[in-house]
Write an enzyme that holds these catalytic residues in place. Sequence first.
Site, PDB file in Angstrom:
ATOM      1  N   GLU A 401     -13.368  10.457  -4.376  1.00  0.00           N
ATOM      2  CA  GLU A 401     -13.775  10.462  -5.787  1.00  0.00           C
ATOM      3  C   GLU A 401     -15.097  11.194  -6.011  1.00  0.00           C
ATOM      4  OE1 GLU A 401     -13.049   7.721  -4.047  1.00  0.00           O
ATOM      5  OE2 GLU A 401     -11.189   6.944  -4.915  1.00  0.00           O
ATOM      6  N   HIS A 463     -10.318  -4.402  -8.418  1.00  0.00           N
ATOM      7  CA  HIS A 463      -9.842  -3.219  -9.133  1.00  0.00           C
ATOM      8  C   HIS A 463     -10.070  -3.297 -10.643  1.00  0.00           C
ATOM      9  CE1 HIS A 463      -8.190  -2.121  -5.364  1.00  0.00           C
ATOM     10  NE2 HIS A 463      -7.383  -1.188  -5.830  1.00  0.00           N
TER      11      HIS A 463
END
Length: 653
Positions: A401, A463
């Site tokens: 990322e 998450h």
Amino acid sequence: MANAIRALAMDAVEQAKSGHPGLPMGAADVATVLFTRFLKFDPADPAWPDRDRFVLSAGHGSMLIYALLHLLGYEKVTIGELKRFRQFGSLTPGHPEYGHTPGIETTTGPLGQGIANAVGMAIAERHLAALFGDDIVDHTTYVLASDGDLMEGISQEAIALAGHLKLRKLIVLFDDNGISIDGPLTLSDNVDQVKRFEAAGWTATRIDGHDPAAIEAAIEAAKTSERPSLIACRTIIGYGAPTKAGSEKTHGSPLGADEIAAARQKLNWTAPPFEIPAAIREQWRAAGARGRPARLAWLERLAAIDPQKRAEFERRINGELPADKLSAAVAAVKQNLAEAPKEMATRAASEFALEALAPALPEMIGGSADLTGSNNTRTKAMKAMSAADYGGRFIHYGVREHGMAAAMNGMALHGGIIPYSGTFLVFSDYCRPAIRLAALMGRRVIHVMTHDSIGLGEDGPTHQPVEHLAALRAIPNLKVFRPCDTVETIECWQLALETNTGPSVLALTRQNVPQLRQGFDAANRCIGGAYELLPAKDGAAAVSLFATGSEVAIAVAAQKFLAERNVSARVVSVPCFELFLAAPNDRRAALIGKARVNVAVEAGIRQGWDAIIGSDGAFVGMSSFGASAPSKELYQHFGITPERVAEAALARL
Ligand SMILES: Cc1ncc(C[n+]2csc(CCOP(=O)(O)OP(=O)(O)O)c2C)c(N)n1
């Protein structure tokens, strides 16, 4: 010639009473060979699209590049600017900043960013060369990176991606001086960088970074490599300083008058501070003039290509949108949604939007950090980019990322590309330093961040973003969009694309949401950041309900709930705080309204909402981490429901 860099670096740091002389003095020979014999540039046009890119990833050594720009004849970088190193309003800030000084390609300072930006630049170069041909796009990206750059984790993501894509026109010059701030590198690091780069698919060599012939031969060889190249240049930090060279003492402080005087003797440099002997200055100026014929030849080649192709190249390089095509694509999507409303997740709505946007805007290059199917960022027609096909428009960034976000910055800086990509919103933390720099540099990059709340359900609290919307909204010059339905999603996409002064995040749901905007509305209602979605049914509202994304539907249901209790409420959708808070006071005040009670609902933390609902407003959202369970159950458990919103309003009436 290299001693001219050393002298200017010593003198400017001394004058500023702060700065980093060690790197410029150590890397002066490497930089001199690169800039006088290889780098393709023309000080008369620092933005020439086919120039080679040079990224000083170790931005603390900024005096290296300021000295180079001055010596090579970049007009604005005068000796006066060098004397004002690190002073307010000068062109020579502490760390290089994009858009501030002609000749600086990117804002570096946070170590590791520059090398990852350079990977994005090299990707952009290959992609545009595949589209427009080598005649028009054919340049090399060079990076000067330090031990610190290579210790940062982001560098691993960047070099792995570059090796995988076989970016042969990327050359990293590693200032291998074995010293960082704390002292010898051996205090904390024993990596064999040559082997590390080789393992990632690079060509890698080790040379004496004070031997111009060796530097020249290594760059020469790198230019013919089929892979990206690392040249580990063994250097002595602070080269020339008689007692401090080779030590961390030269890294980040002025050398002091005595050491500088002794260094002048050692280097046989007799000129006073900030003065360059005429013969040496001439040699530098001649090096600066080298690129002019190449630029003129390029201009001729550009003039000779098909006019339509040239216009398209220029449009893309200048970052101009094909405005008619964009508005036609948006209108077509809206028409479709008006005729056939869709209940779908906003991540799916984003894919639906992209199917229309991507063909209209060929400069959009999509991607995902290994969550393509979840982020919905790949359209059906998009081919993957690969070493075998740089013309592909979708990048599989892998689980990287941070490297992805920094590479996107590099592409946006290179020009000709609007990069967008995908990951989960919770992993915006993994991209944050690069997003911050995109905002600081004012570059158009678009992050699609899905699974934007507890609404993602069973994956659980690891998450589920909770504080992320607030944390992203805290970054200046970043727009955070959280559309509530299909129509807002295309509108927010349009606004993100039209923002050429900074990055955007699109926070999108995993779970389905109803289409709240019915009928065809040509106007982009998200443009002001907030708007009244549903007015109060009877006269003045007693309650104003504010919400974003998936919680707008909850606010709409709460309005009904209140109506059953004879309380009239209005619903305001707030897809973008930044746009709303930037609106003129009267518009903001009118939209916030004068209801007795303001309630906001968002499946995140309250931080930031007081600017809209006031400190006495009620907030329905999260104040803890989430949990692992189906989405609907979580909304019940955490009390983010129409009933609770209505109760919060009633309790304050
Ligand atoms: C992400 C990040 N962490 C920390 C710093 C602070 N910092 C600046 S330079 C440096 C390390 C210096 O070592 P090196 O990169 O080898 O540079 P040199 O000493 O050779 O100039 C550090 C920790 C930074 N600029 N960026």
